[in-house]
Motif scaffolding. Structure first.
Motif, PDB file in Angstrom:
ATOM      1  N   UNK A   1     -53.545  57.461 -84.009  1.00 16.45           N
ATOM      2  CA  UNK A   1     -54.661  58.299 -83.551  1.00 16.45           C
ATOM      3  C   UNK A   1     -55.831  57.422 -83.109  1.00 16.45           C
ATOM      4  N   UNK A   2     -56.131  56.385 -83.869  1.00 20.89           N
ATOM      5  CA  UNK A   2     -57.233  55.487 -83.487  1.00 20.89           C
ATOM      6  C   UNK A   2     -56.931  54.768 -82.179  1.00 20.89           C
ATOM      7  N   UNK A   3     -55.669  54.393 -81.976  1.00 18.82           N
ATOM      8  CA  UNK A   3     -55.278  53.773 -80.701  1.00 18.82           C
ATOM      9  C   UNK A   3     -55.498  54.752 -79.549  1.00 18.82           C
ATOM     10  N   UNK A   4     -55.087  55.993 -79.743  1.00 17.26           N
ATOM     11  CA  UNK A   4     -55.223  57.015 -78.698  1.00 17.26           C
ATOM     12  C   UNK A   4     -56.694  57.267 -78.385  1.00 17.26           C
ATOM     13  N   UNK A   5     -57.542  57.275 -79.397  1.00 15.07           N
ATOM     14  CA  UNK A   5     -58.974  57.536 -79.194  1.00 15.07           C
ATOM     15  C   UNK A   5     -59.656  56.449 -78.370  1.00 15.07           C
ATOM     16  N   UNK A   6     -59.011  55.302 -78.210  1.00  9.58           N
ATOM     17  CA  UNK A   6     -59.589  54.214 -77.422  1.00  9.58           C
ATOM     18  C   UNK A   6     -59.324  54.373 -75.919  1.00  9.58           C
ATOM     19  N   UNK A   7     -58.560  55.396 -75.552  1.00 15.30           N
ATOM     20  CA  UNK A   7     -58.227  55.622 -74.144  1.00 15.30           C
ATOM     21  C   UNK A   7     -59.209  56.621 -73.524  1.00 15.30           C
ATOM     22  N   UNK A   8     -59.198  56.692 -72.176  1.00 13.94           N
ATOM     23  CA  UNK A   8     -60.007  57.686 -71.467  1.00 13.94           C
ATOM     24  C   UNK A   8     -59.517  59.080 -71.841  1.00 13.94           C
ATOM     25  N   UNK A   9     -60.382  60.087 -71.672  1.00 14.50           N
ATOM     26  CA  UNK A   9     -60.002  61.462 -71.989  1.00 14.50           C
ATOM     27  C   UNK A   9     -58.961  61.985 -71.007  1.00 14.50           C
ATOM     28  N   UNK A  10     -59.049  61.568 -69.738  1.00 15.85           N
ATOM     29  CA  UNK A  10     -58.135  62.069 -68.715  1.00 15.85           C
ATOM     30  C   UNK A  10     -57.899  60.978 -67.675  1.00 15.85           C
ATOM     31  N   UNK A  11     -56.775  61.076 -66.999  1.00 18.66           N
ATOM     32  CA  UNK A  11     -56.445  60.138 -65.922  1.00 18.66           C
ATOM     33  C   UNK A  11     -57.543  60.102 -64.865  1.00 18.66           C
ATOM     34  N   UNK A  12     -58.176  61.240 -64.618  1.00 20.84           N
ATOM     35  CA  UNK A  12     -59.200  61.327 -63.567  1.00 20.84           C
ATOM     36  C   UNK A  12     -60.599  60.960 -64.055  1.00 20.84           C
ATOM     37  N   UNK A  13     -60.750  60.640 -65.322  1.00 25.13           N
ATOM     38  CA  UNK A  13     -62.052  60.186 -65.841  1.00 25.13           C
ATOM     39  C   UNK A  13     -62.307  58.777 -65.335  1.00 25.13           C
ATOM     40  N   UNK A  14     -63.529  58.496 -64.859  1.00 28.79           N
ATOM     41  CA  UNK A  14     -63.814  57.140 -64.383  1.00 28.79           C
ATOM     42  C   UNK A  14     -63.834  56.104 -65.519  1.00 28.79           C
ATOM     43  N   UNK A  15     -64.170  56.561 -66.726  1.00 29.81           N
ATOM     44  CA  UNK A  15     -64.237  55.637 -67.859  1.00 29.81           C
ATOM     45  C   UNK A  15     -64.257  56.453 -69.153  1.00 29.81           C
ATOM     46  N   UNK A  16     -64.125  55.758 -70.290  1.00 32.65           N
ATOM     47  CA  UNK A  16     -64.203  56.448 -71.582  1.00 32.65           C
ATOM     48  C   UNK A  16     -65.585  57.059 -71.751  1.00 32.65           C
ATOM     49  N   UNK A  17     -65.628  58.277 -72.285  1.00 36.42           N
ATOM     50  CA  UNK A  17     -66.893  58.919 -72.587  1.00 36.42           C
ATOM     51  C   UNK A  17     -67.619  59.523 -71.409  1.00 36.42           C
ATOM     52  N   UNK A  18     -67.000  59.514 -70.227  1.00 37.23           N
ATOM     53  CA  UNK A  18     -67.634  60.080 -69.039  1.00 37.23           C
ATOM     54  C   UNK A  18     -67.042  61.469 -68.793  1.00 37.23           C
ATOM     55  N   UNK A  19     -67.909  62.469 -68.702  1.00 41.16           N
ATOM     56  CA  UNK A  19     -67.471  63.852 -68.490  1.00 41.16           C
ATOM     57  C   UNK A  19     -66.976  64.027 -67.059  1.00 41.16           C
ATOM     58  N   UNK A  20     -65.882  64.784 -66.916  1.00 42.74           N
ATOM     59  CA  UNK A  20     -65.422  65.198 -65.590  1.00 42.74           C
ATOM     60  C   UNK A  20     -65.330  66.719 -65.593  1.00 42.74           C
ATOM     61  N   UNK A  21     -65.580  67.367 -64.478  1.00 43.59           N
ATOM     62  CA  UNK A  21     -65.419  68.824 -64.442  1.00 43.59           C
ATOM     63  C   UNK A  21     -63.983  69.195 -64.834  1.00 43.59           C
TER      64      UNK A  21
END
Length: 191
Positions: free
Chosen positions: A62-82
């Motif tokens: 789970x910790x490994x997964x949390x280090x990835x972007x939220x979505x393929x289309x997200x520009x970076x970790x922690x950046x909101x996309x519509x």
């Protein structure tokens, strides 16, 4: 014990073989349940150890997964996309190799081909088999969109939402036991 020997002697100078056998039989009769309790306790301790390791393996993934972007289309970790721009299908994309998780760049890559990801034999994110765990444990991951209504129950969503639920289950081979941990990850939040 001293009183028991006194009663058996009852004025005699020695102990007969029969008396000695009776004492030994009584002692052994009392030891059998005690040994059964000790063995049962040791087995319980071993199972609890296995469950503790399984919990650690689930939490590590789970910790490994949390280090990835939220979505393929997200520009970076922690950046909101519509939400409309989020992936339609939660799965790994071309160029991402399920045998080498270091190629995964977003959390839904861990959903494998869309039906879940199985880590058997267990490997680190570079694809190296974890020898100490390969014969005892394996992991499965499922990623799905969920709805989180105010004051309501979390439910799996048929459409895209701003929340993805990641469920990691660690199975203990040769036992009918498993450990499951889940986390809900929100769009635009860095973990």
């Amino acid at each position: 014990m001293y009183i028991f020997c006194k009663i058996l002697k009852m004025g005699k100078k020695g102990v007969t073989l029969i008396e000695l056998l009776i004492v030994v039989a009584l002692l052994l009769g009392g030891m059998v349940p005690l040994l059964k309790m000790i063995i049962s306790g040791l087995q319980g301790t071993q199972k609890m150890g296995e469950i503790t390791v399984a919990n650690s393996l689930a939490q590590a993934l789970i910790e490994e997964i949390k280090q990835r972007k939220w979505d393929e289309n997200s520009p970076d970790k922690g950046v909101y996309i519509p939400t409309v721009n989020a992936s339609d299908v939660l799965r790994y994309e071309s160029g991402e190799d399920p045998a080498n998780r270091y190629t995964f760049d977003d959390i839904d890559d861990y959903n494998g081909d869309g039906t879940g990801f199985t880590d058997e034999p267990m490997k680190d994110d570079a694809g190296i088999v974890l020898e100490e765990y390969k014969d005892k444990y394996y992991r499965k991951v499922k990623v799905e969109y969920v709805d989180i209504p105010l004051g309501g129950k979390v439910t799996v969503s048929a459409s895209k939402t701003d929340y993805k639920k990641v469920t990691v289950t660690v199975y203990i081979k040769n036992d009918d036991m498993n450990v499951t941990q889940s986390v809900i990850l929100a769009n635009g939040v860095q973990y």
